[in-house]
Write an enzyme that holds these catalytic residues in place. Structure first.
Site, PDB file in Angstrom:
ATOM      1  N   GLY A 269       0.823  -1.210   0.000  1.00  0.00           N
ATOM      2  CA  GLY A 269       0.000   0.000   0.000  1.00  0.00           C
ATOM      3  C   GLY A 269       0.853   1.255   0.000  1.00  0.00           C
ATOM      4  N   ASP A 270       0.171   2.383  -0.174  1.00  0.00           N
ATOM      5  CA  ASP A 270       0.821   3.700  -0.169  1.00  0.00           C
ATOM      6  C   ASP A 270       1.874   3.837  -1.266  1.00  0.00           C
ATOM      7  OD1 ASP A 270      -0.617   4.207   2.262  1.00  0.00           O
ATOM      8  OD2 ASP A 270       0.870   2.982   3.278  1.00  0.00           O
TER       9      ASP A 270
ATOM     10  N   LYS B 273      -0.646   5.397  -5.799  1.00  0.00           N
ATOM     11  CA  LYS B 273      -1.533   5.086  -6.928  1.00  0.00           C
ATOM     12  C   LYS B 273      -2.357   6.303  -7.356  1.00  0.00           C
ATOM     13  CE  LYS B 273      -3.300   1.743  -4.299  1.00  0.00           C
ATOM     14  NZ  LYS B 273      -2.343   1.447  -3.225  1.00  0.00           N
TER      15      LYS B 273
ATOM     16  N   LYS C  54      -1.733   9.363  -7.796  1.00  0.00           N
ATOM     17  CA  LYS C  54      -1.186  10.281  -8.796  1.00  0.00           C
ATOM     18  C   LYS C  54      -1.406   9.741 -10.219  1.00  0.00           C
ATOM     19  CE  LYS C  54       3.081  12.258 -10.201  1.00  0.00           C
ATOM     20  NZ  LYS C  54       4.461  12.526  -9.905  1.00  0.00           N
TER      21      LYS C  54
ATOM     22  N   GLY D 147      -6.150   5.631   2.272  1.00  0.00           N
ATOM     23  CA  GLY D 147      -5.988   7.068   2.472  1.00  0.00           C
ATOM     24  C   GLY D 147      -5.189   7.630   1.334  1.00  0.00           C
ATOM     25  N   HIS D 148      -5.834   8.452   0.513  1.00  0.00           N
ATOM     26  CA  HIS D 148      -5.042   9.089  -0.537  1.00  0.00           C
ATOM     27  C   HIS D 148      -5.163  10.590  -0.396  1.00  0.00           C
ATOM     28  CE1 HIS D 148      -8.541   6.834  -2.157  1.00  0.00           C
ATOM     29  NE2 HIS D 148      -9.010   8.050  -2.181  1.00  0.00           N
TER      30      HIS D 148
ATOM     31  N   GLN E  78      -5.604  -0.412  -1.082  1.00  0.00           N
ATOM     32  CA  GLN E  78      -4.557  -1.195  -0.432  1.00  0.00           C
ATOM     33  C   GLN E  78      -3.662  -1.785  -1.530  1.00  0.00           C
ATOM     34  OE1 GLN E  78      -7.944  -1.686   0.953  1.00  0.00           O
ATOM     35  NE2 GLN E  78      -7.265   0.081   2.062  1.00  0.00           N
TER      36      GLN E  78
ATOM     37  N   PRO F 100       4.344   6.483  11.671  1.00  0.00           N
ATOM     38  CA  PRO F 100       5.511   6.453  10.783  1.00  0.00           C
ATOM     39  C   PRO F 100       5.525   5.118  10.039  1.00  0.00           C
ATOM     40  CG  PRO F 100       6.164   6.620  13.109  1.00  0.00           C
ATOM     41  CD  PRO F 100       4.681   6.544  13.081  1.00  0.00           C
TER      42      PRO F 100
ATOM     43  N   LEU G  95      10.771   7.980  -7.482  1.00  0.00           N
ATOM     44  CA  LEU G  95      12.187   7.757  -7.800  1.00  0.00           C
ATOM     45  C   LEU G  95      13.052   8.854  -7.181  1.00  0.00           C
ATOM     46  CD1 LEU G  95      14.128   5.962  -9.571  1.00  0.00           C
ATOM     47  CD2 LEU G  95      13.927   7.740 -11.312  1.00  0.00           C
ATOM     48  N   ASP G  96      12.542  10.082  -7.171  1.00  0.00           N
ATOM     49  CA  ASP G  96      13.309  11.232  -6.673  1.00  0.00           C
ATOM     50  C   ASP G  96      13.645  11.124  -5.185  1.00  0.00           C
ATOM     51  OD1 ASP G  96      10.349  11.614  -6.739  1.00  0.00           O
ATOM     52  OD2 ASP G  96      10.885  13.239  -5.357  1.00  0.00           O
TER      53      ASP G  96
ATOM     54  N   GLY H 107       7.448   8.094 -11.545  1.00  0.00           N
ATOM     55  CA  GLY H 107       7.130   9.292 -10.765  1.00  0.00           C
ATOM     56  C   GLY H 107       8.405   9.999 -10.332  1.00  0.00           C
TER      57      GLY H 107
ATOM     58  N   GLY I 165       8.294  13.187  -8.600  1.00  0.00           N
ATOM     59  CA  GLY I 165       7.936  14.311  -7.726  1.00  0.00           C
ATOM     60  C   GLY I 165       6.466  14.242  -7.373  1.00  0.00           C
TER      61      GLY I 165
HETATM   62  P1  IMP Z   1      -6.986  -3.001   8.337  1.00  0.00           P
HETATM   63  O1  IMP Z   1      -7.206  -2.979   6.873  1.00  0.00           O
HETATM   64  O2  IMP Z   1      -7.333  -1.694   9.010  1.00  0.00           O
HETATM   65  O3  IMP Z   1      -7.628  -4.180   9.009  1.00  0.00           O
HETATM   66  O4  IMP Z   1      -5.401  -3.182   8.607  1.00  0.00           O
HETATM   67  C1  IMP Z   1      -4.712  -4.385   8.319  1.00  0.00           C
HETATM   68  C2  IMP Z   1      -3.296  -4.090   7.839  1.00  0.00           C
HETATM   69  O5  IMP Z   1      -3.344  -3.477   6.565  1.00  0.00           O
HETATM   70  C3  IMP Z   1      -2.525  -3.126   8.733  1.00  0.00           C
HETATM   71  O6  IMP Z   1      -1.153  -3.497   8.735  1.00  0.00           O
HETATM   72  C4  IMP Z   1      -2.690  -1.786   8.044  1.00  0.00           C
HETATM   73  O7  IMP Z   1      -1.644  -0.889   8.346  1.00  0.00           O
HETATM   74  C5  IMP Z   1      -2.664  -2.223   6.590  1.00  0.00           C
HETATM   75  N1  IMP Z   1      -3.396  -1.311   5.700  1.00  0.00           N
HETATM   76  C6  IMP Z   1      -4.722  -1.267   5.487  1.00  0.00           C
HETATM   77  N2  IMP Z   1      -5.025  -0.336   4.562  1.00  0.00           N
HETATM   78  C7  IMP Z   1      -3.865   0.200   4.168  1.00  0.00           C
HETATM   79  C8  IMP Z   1      -3.528   1.201   3.193  1.00  0.00           C
HETATM   80  O8  IMP Z   1      -4.374   1.773   2.504  1.00  0.00           O
HETATM   81  N3  IMP Z   1      -2.184   1.476   3.076  1.00  0.00           N
HETATM   82  C9  IMP Z   1      -1.234   0.830   3.810  1.00  0.00           C
HETATM   83  N4  IMP Z   1      -1.502  -0.109   4.711  1.00  0.00           N
HETATM   84  C10 IMP Z   1      -2.806  -0.424   4.885  1.00  0.00           C
END
Ligand code: IMP
Length: 411
Positions: free
Chosen positions: A20-21, A24, A26, A48-49, A227, A307, A335-336, A399, A401
């Site tokens: 995740g994170d 996507k 952008k 969360g985007h 995710q 973090p 990449l930056d 990417g 930037g």
């Molecule tokens: P849950 O989806 O809240 O049950 O979390 C389960 C695991 O997935 C945990 O380690 C979260 O940090 C991770 N996780 C869930 N959604 C995301 C996301 O959108 N980005 C990064 N990690 C995620």
């Protein structure tokens, strides 16, 4: 329209290849202007985007990043678990910025409602697990408990919005008390539902019919994965995963789209790697290097602000994600962030539970804002070509930037 514009009737998907994170949002933002429909299939407010609305940064959890493109119809698919107050907040935020999304928002009547009590159960379960050192580090947004109810066939779906569900809630109260020690606040749940119904009732529909009508009419559909593959309930690093299917197969299932209409699936991976929450991370680094990557990459959870754990790219993970999703190409992001590194290690294989690392020489110069591949320093080109060679998949987007234009697009 971009040079890589999709043909009429295309169904394209963007899927994360790591934990995740990957950034996507952008790519979605870049692609969405060429699509008629942007659809989210699974998951909930754990995503969360960060989107810039009216010059201000906001974190969206339920609405896809493509919602800022005012021409696109937005679909929230059946595989989702929807916390209605969060959705109303996002709608209000957009309205304040002059964007009224309600007339073009369609929510599957089969999607499940995620209640406040699901969030409370999430907290209780994490506390219990933490006593034995097995906490997952969930986002505590109630995702697991909402999918537990769905699988146990006791969930309440969006089709019930606007109906009286006090009897269904009453039946849950005893179970919540005895299993989790939670006192159900039915009044609060009903109030939230009532407020949501007033705004969203007309948005709830059979999105299967709708999507199929769109496909027959030749409309272009962009699927925004939430995710990422290594968090998939089946194929991820179980049990340190989320509770939904985060792969392309899960997205198709979540939307009710048959595989045969699927076009390109674009895999998104960072040029390094991060993870939030517990679980294996073979290429993880600690200390100064981790802090540097975290600060340069802004690696703090957009939902939880935790973090993020940081480390290096791991080619076997990318290969596995590519096998599961059948990626047509890669978008390598951020990449930056590696611009200041002297040495850039990459995990090339796994031996006895450890990653074997190959070291690339850092380029030590700014790549921010570069939009042509041949303008990248040679060392950066080498890293990108190595990823393509080792995974057998071309890198089409890179990417460089945060800005929308800071992207190399290779045709
Ligand atoms: P849950 O989806 O809240 O049950 O979390 C389960 C695991 O997935 C945990 O380690 C979260 O940090 C991770 N996780 C869930 N959604 C995301 C996301 O959108 N980005 C990064 N990690 C995620």
């Amino acid at each position: 329209m971009s040079p890589l514009a999709p043909s009429s009737g295309s169904v394209t998907a963007v899927i994360g290849a790591q934990w995740g994170d990957e950034g996507k949002g952008k790519l979605i933002d870049l692609l969405a202007e060429d699509y008629d429909v942007v659809a989210r299939a699974c998951g909930g407010a754990n995503a969360g985007h960060t989107i810039v609305v009216g010059g201000k940064k906001h974190v969206f959890r339920l609405l896809p990043s493509g919602c800022l493109h005012t021409h696109a119809e937005i679909i929230l698919g059946a595989g989702m678990v929807i916390h209605l107050p969060t959705l109303l907040e996002e709608i209000a935020l957009l309205r304040d910025a002059g964007i009224d999304i309600v007339p073009r928002l369609r929510i599957s009547c089969e999607a499940h409602i995620l209640f406040e009590f699901h969030k409370e159960i999430d907290g209780v379960l994490e506390e219990r697990r933490s006593k034995t050192g097995t906490d997952i580090g969930t986002t505590r947004r109630g995702i697991g408990p909402a999918y537990m109810d769905k699988a146990a066939r006791m969930g309440i779906r969006m089709e019930r919005l606007g109906h009286d569900i006090s009897e269904e809630l009453r039946k849950r109260a005893h179970d919540l008390q005895t299993c989790y020690g939670i006192t159900l606040n039915a009044k609060r749940e009903l109030k939230q539902l009532h407020e949501a119904a007033a705004i969203l009732k007309d948005c709830v529909t059979d999105t299967i019919d709708l999507l199929h009508e769109h496909m027959q009419a030749g409309k272009r559909i962009l699927i925004e994965g939430a995710q990422a593959t290594l968090l998939d309930i089946d194929h991820g690093t179980y049990p340190y995963v989320t509770s939904s299917s985060t792969t392309i197969a899960g997205a198709l299932q979540g939307l009710g789209i048959p595989p045969k209409v699927l076009g390109d699936v674009i895999g998104v991976a960072k040029a390094y790697c991060t993870r939030v929450g517990a679980g294996d991370f073979l290429t993880e680094v600690q200390g100064e290097t981790a802090e540097r990557l975290r600060e340069r990459g802004g690696e703090y959870g957009s939902v939880t602000k935790r973090p993020r754990r940081c480390g290096w790219l791991h080619i076997p993970d990318l290969r596995r994600s590519a096998m599961i999703n059948g990626f047509a190409c890669w978008n390598i992001t951020k990449l930056d962030v590696l611009d200041t590194e002297t040495v850039i290690p990459v995990g090339t294989e796994e031996k006895n539970g450890k990653a074997v690392m190959k070291e690339f020489v850092g380029w030590k110069t700014a790549t921010v804002g570069i939009t042509a591949f041949d303008q990248l320093p040679k060392q950066a080109q080498e890293l990108i070509l190595f990823i393509a060679k080792e995974t057998g998949i071309p890198v089409r987007y890179i990417g460089t930037g945060q800005g929308r234009e800071e992207m190399i697009v290779r045709s």
